[in-house]
Design an enzyme around this catalytic site. Structure first.
Site, PDB file in Angstrom:
ATOM      1  N   GLU A  37      72.708 -81.965  -8.542  1.00  0.00           N
ATOM      2  CA  GLU A  37      72.160 -83.200  -9.100  1.00  0.00           C
ATOM      3  C   GLU A  37      70.833 -83.419  -8.386  1.00  0.00           C
ATOM      4  O   GLU A  37      70.801 -83.415  -7.158  1.00  0.00           O
ATOM      5  CB  GLU A  37      73.068 -84.383  -8.768  1.00  0.00           C
ATOM      6  CG  GLU A  37      74.431 -84.321  -9.402  1.00  0.00           C
ATOM      7  CD  GLU A  37      75.275 -85.536  -8.992  1.00  0.00           C
ATOM      8  OE1 GLU A  37      76.254 -85.332  -8.255  1.00  0.00           O
ATOM      9  OE2 GLU A  37      74.920 -86.662  -9.385  1.00  0.00           O
ATOM     10  N   ARG A 266      84.356 -77.033   0.996  1.00  0.00           N
ATOM     11  CA  ARG A 266      82.947 -77.221   1.301  1.00  0.00           C
ATOM     12  C   ARG A 266      82.695 -76.922   2.771  1.00  0.00           C
ATOM     13  O   ARG A 266      83.626 -76.892   3.573  1.00  0.00           O
ATOM     14  CB  ARG A 266      82.496 -78.625   0.925  1.00  0.00           C
ATOM     15  CG  ARG A 266      83.222 -79.753   1.627  1.00  0.00           C
ATOM     16  CD  ARG A 266      83.034 -81.073   0.907  1.00  0.00           C
ATOM     17  NE  ARG A 266      81.684 -81.565   0.979  1.00  0.00           N
ATOM     18  CZ  ARG A 266      80.935 -81.855  -0.081  1.00  0.00           C
ATOM     19  NH1 ARG A 266      81.409 -81.694  -1.300  1.00  0.00           N
ATOM     20  NH2 ARG A 266      79.725 -82.320   0.065  1.00  0.00           N
ATOM     21  N   LYS A 276      74.194 -86.245   0.812  1.00  0.00           N
ATOM     22  CA  LYS A 276      72.806 -86.543   0.451  1.00  0.00           C
ATOM     23  C   LYS A 276      72.508 -88.031   0.590  1.00  0.00           C
ATOM     24  O   LYS A 276      71.415 -88.414   0.986  1.00  0.00           O
ATOM     25  CB  LYS A 276      72.547 -86.108  -0.996  1.00  0.00           C
ATOM     26  CG  LYS A 276      72.279 -84.629  -1.128  1.00  0.00           C
ATOM     27  CD  LYS A 276      71.878 -84.276  -2.535  1.00  0.00           C
ATOM     28  CE  LYS A 276      73.100 -84.051  -3.393  1.00  0.00           C
ATOM     29  NZ  LYS A 276      72.798 -83.604  -4.748  1.00  0.00           N
TER      30      LYS A 276
HETATM   31  P1  ATP Z   1      76.521 -84.348  -1.420  1.00  0.00           P
HETATM   32  O1  ATP Z   1      77.969 -84.606  -1.201  1.00  0.00           O
HETATM   33  O2  ATP Z   1      75.814 -83.796  -0.246  1.00  0.00           O
HETATM   34  O3  ATP Z   1      75.788 -85.489  -2.020  1.00  0.00           O
HETATM   35  P2  ATP Z   1      76.938 -83.140  -3.934  1.00  0.00           P
HETATM   36  O4  ATP Z   1      78.170 -82.357  -4.066  1.00  0.00           O
HETATM   37  O5  ATP Z   1      76.911 -84.473  -4.554  1.00  0.00           O
HETATM   38  O6  ATP Z   1      76.484 -83.151  -2.427  1.00  0.00           O
HETATM   39  P3  ATP Z   1      75.484 -81.611  -5.829  1.00  0.00           P
HETATM   40  O7  ATP Z   1      74.037 -81.652  -6.108  1.00  0.00           O
HETATM   41  O8  ATP Z   1      76.417 -82.091  -6.864  1.00  0.00           O
HETATM   42  O9  ATP Z   1      75.678 -82.369  -4.472  1.00  0.00           O
HETATM   43  O10 ATP Z   1      75.895 -80.159  -5.344  1.00  0.00           O
HETATM   44  C1  ATP Z   1      75.642 -78.991  -6.058  1.00  0.00           C
HETATM   45  C2  ATP Z   1      76.686 -77.976  -5.735  1.00  0.00           C
HETATM   46  O11 ATP Z   1      76.736 -77.759  -4.320  1.00  0.00           O
HETATM   47  C3  ATP Z   1      78.058 -78.434  -6.144  1.00  0.00           C
HETATM   48  O12 ATP Z   1      78.674 -77.382  -6.851  1.00  0.00           O
HETATM   49  C4  ATP Z   1      78.775 -78.730  -4.870  1.00  0.00           C
HETATM   50  O13 ATP Z   1      80.121 -78.446  -4.975  1.00  0.00           O
HETATM   51  C5  ATP Z   1      78.072 -77.812  -3.875  1.00  0.00           C
HETATM   52  N1  ATP Z   1      78.107 -78.377  -2.524  1.00  0.00           N
HETATM   53  C6  ATP Z   1      77.706 -79.600  -2.128  1.00  0.00           C
HETATM   54  N2  ATP Z   1      77.959 -79.800  -0.822  1.00  0.00           N
HETATM   55  C7  ATP Z   1      78.538 -78.666  -0.366  1.00  0.00           C
HETATM   56  C8  ATP Z   1      79.047 -78.238   0.902  1.00  0.00           C
HETATM   57  N3  ATP Z   1      79.001 -79.027   1.964  1.00  0.00           N
HETATM   58  N4  ATP Z   1      79.597 -77.010   0.982  1.00  0.00           N
HETATM   59  C9  ATP Z   1      79.636 -76.193  -0.088  1.00  0.00           C
HETATM   60  N5  ATP Z   1      79.182 -76.525  -1.313  1.00  0.00           N
HETATM   61  C10 ATP Z   1      78.639 -77.749  -1.459  1.00  0.00           C
HETATM   62 MG    MG Z   2      77.896 -83.929  -6.772  1.00  0.00          MG
END
Ligand code: ATP
Ligand code: MG
Length: 564
Positions: A37, A266, A276
């Site tokens: 995102e 994760r 984020k």
């Molecule tokens: P955050 O929790 O940091 O805001 P998010 O999951 O909302 O992260 P996205 O932009 O949706 O952020 O993430 C894109 C991809 O990265 C998703 O498929 C998510 O599962 C993966 N991702 C996010 N954080 C991690 C992590 N700590 N370890 C592994 N994969 C991750």
């Molecule tokens: Mg997300």
């Protein structure tokens, strides 16, 4: 068929994919995607997902590819700045999506059509309840939810209201579109989830064309299906969303593929916050200098600090994939960084906290050039001349007026080796009126030069580095350390607490260091090892020709290797 047996898959996801390929599912194609995102900068956790998705595509070539898709369904939090930085970061990590760059917003028209399809099938309805009411009526794990009074609205009325939602007739919050699934499902995600909401917001790509936006849980699986993704790999928290995703994919007609979702844990790292939202909080509050502050766990932060793509990829490979949540030591990441930098960094002599040393028996005005090895790990790396003269600087840490036990460096009356030069003995400690040391008077022993075998004299235990005072250049050196003092700052703060109370007040120390003159030629974005001190990187933003600024990437001491 090649003669060599294929190596065993490294993890459970690769095992599943190998089985799919062997069974010729999807004609043997493997199509993955990284779906961020664009609501913030990528962090080291995203690197795990990027390495996985792009890595699997590379491993399954030629019948494979990995898309970069922006799941840009929430215009309020998204920005082109993030879209651009994410692309830069994925490229920096060494991956290429070729022409396969996509945006969920490009599918808005199709997604709208799918929603109409669901309405017509009696599988979605317009609800006049507020989001708060929806939440309150959802029930709990123990109690089924309460159906909305609008749940049985006739199809024609739903079609009419939904098109008027799109036409902008209602204010935000007045109406929502919900999937009609099961208000008593044990899976809360299936209790008629909201799939569209009204948002009179400008979108960074679609502008003002839309005032209704699909929810992430609706857009994400359908976007995967529209793109022909074969394997939707995501983190564990989406496991309970999988039945909803399956329901949507099975309920909508005309999708080109049926992606297969699998979840992995994760990455969580000690001394690091990875959400984020929280990282944005640090930036907004000015607690760091920006998303690319070298203390941030963002890809842009670690890049500016001097981490290398190779080290990050190697780290992601080392941690592997599991199905259960765990915590990885920051020290392991640093270990991977050191391993890589050790191979590729130019060595230089630098003194971070200088004390002057005068060699009283060294001729005034004499300068000799000592040939120093540029990189002992690289046999063809060559040597460089480093000047040595009567006045030198050594590091304050390498001298102790009242030595503790086992201190083998310079002490009053003691002897130490100047690396690659000769041994010196400290004869006098000169202090100013306040009692601070200003100078050490020493004598050198020409008979101890490199290559000369000392006869009949005690072995000198300590070796220290040095810089010729007259030739030293003054440079700004930024010593970065852990951003937090607590290994798990969010847990330590608790649900309601403020994790920023655990920020490390000593996470940045700025020094005026004395370095050997060769560093003046350093270009921005170059890796160095200051011998005996650590790895440093010339700041790509603040360095100028002839005036490098050094960021400490990582100290030399490897607590991880020691613990092994
Ligand atoms: P955050 O929790 O940091 O805001 P998010 O999951 O909302 O992260 P996205 O932009 O949706 O952020 O993430 C894109 C991809 O990265 C998703 O498929 C998510 O599962 C993966 N991702 C996010 N954080 C991690 C992590 N700590 N370890 C592994 N994969 C991750
Ligand atoms: Mg997300």
């Amino acid at each position: 068929m090649s003669d060599a047996p294929a190596p065993a898959p490294k993890d459970f996801i690769r095992e599943l994919i190998a089985a799919d390929v062997a069974a010729q599912r999807n004609d043997g194609w493997v199509i993955t995607r990284f779906p961020p995102e664009p609501n913030g900068y990528l962090h080291i956790g995203h690197a795990k997902s990027i390495c996985l998705n792009f890595g699997i595509a590379l491993e399954n070539a030629p019948k494979s590819r990995c898309h970069l898709r922006f799941d840009d369904t929430n215009p309020v939090k998204e920005d082109v700045e993030y879209v651009n930085s994410i692309q830069e970061d994925v490229r920096w990590l060494g991956f290429d999506w070729s022409q396969h760059l996509y945006f969920a917003s490009d599918y808005f028209e199709k997604l709208y059509g799918f929603a109409l399809q669901l309405i017509e099938k009696g599988l979605a309805y317009v609800d006049d309840q507020t989001l708060e009411q929806v939440r309150a009526n959802r029930g709990s794990l123990m109690h089924p939810g309460t159906p909305s009074p609008f749940r049985e609205r006739p199809v024609a009325e739903n079609v009419d209201l939904f098109s008027r939602m799109r036409a902008g007739e209602f204010k935000a919050g007045e109406k929502i579109l919900r999937a009609k699934i099961d208000m008593s499902s044990p899976n809360m995600n299936l209790r008629d989830p909201v799939i569209y909401r009204i948002l009179h917001a400008h979108h960074h790509r679609t502008g003002d064309a839309w005032c209704i936006y699909p929810m992430y849980d609706y857009a994400h699986p359908l976007s995967d299906a529209l793109e022909g993704i074969t394997h939707s790999l995501c983190t564990l928290e989406f496991e309970h969303h999988r039945p909803l995703y399956e329901w949507l994919i099975n309920s909508v007609d005309g999708l080109p593929s049926h992606p297969y979702q699998r979840e992995f844990a994760r990455l969580n790292l000690t001394y690091t916050v990875m959400s984020k939202r929280k990282l944005l909080g640090l930036v907004k509050a000015g607690l760091v200098s920006g998303w690319d502050d070298p203390r941030m766990p963002t890809i842009s932060g670690i890049r500016r600090r001097g981490y290398t793509p190779h080290a990050v990829r190697h780290f992601c490979e080392t941690i592997g994939l599991t199905k259960f949540a765990s915590l990885t030591e920051l020290a392991l990441l640093e270990h991977c960084v050191r391993e890589d930098l050790n191979k590729h960094s130019q060595r230089v002599y630098g003194v971070l906290r200088p004390i002057k040393v005068v060699l009283t028996n060294y001729p005034e005005g004499q300068v000799e050039q000592i040939e120093l090895v540029n990189n002992p790990e690289n046999p063809t790396g060559g040597t460089r001349p480093v000047p040595l003269s009567r006045e030198l600087y050594i590091d304050a840490d390498d001298f102790m007026e009242t030595p503790v036990a086992d201190f083998h460096r310079l002490v009053p009356g003691g002897e130490v080796r100047l690396k690659y030069a000769f041994c010196i003995t400290c004869d006098a400690v000169i202090k100013d009126a306040e009692g601070r040391i200003t100078e050490l008077r020493c004598t050198y022993d020409d008979a101890t030069r490199r290559g000369v075998k000392p006869v009949g004299r005690p072995k000198v235990k300590g070796t220290i580095h040095w810089v010729s005072a007259a030739h030293a250049v003054d440079v700004e050196v930024r010593l970065y350390d852990k951003l937090f003092v607590e290994a798990q700052p969010e847990e330590a703060a608790g649900e309601e607490g403020d994790f920023t109370q655990f920020l490390n007040p000593a996470s940045l120390e700025i020094l005026n260091a004395k370095l050997e003159p060769s560093v003046l030629a350093a270009s921005p974005g170059a890796h160095y090892q200051f011998e005996r001190v650590g790895y440093f990187f010339t700041d790509p933003k603040d360095s100028q020709p002839g005036r490098p600024v050094f960021n400490r990437t990582v100290a030399l001491k490897d607590s991880f290797a020691k613990a092994k």
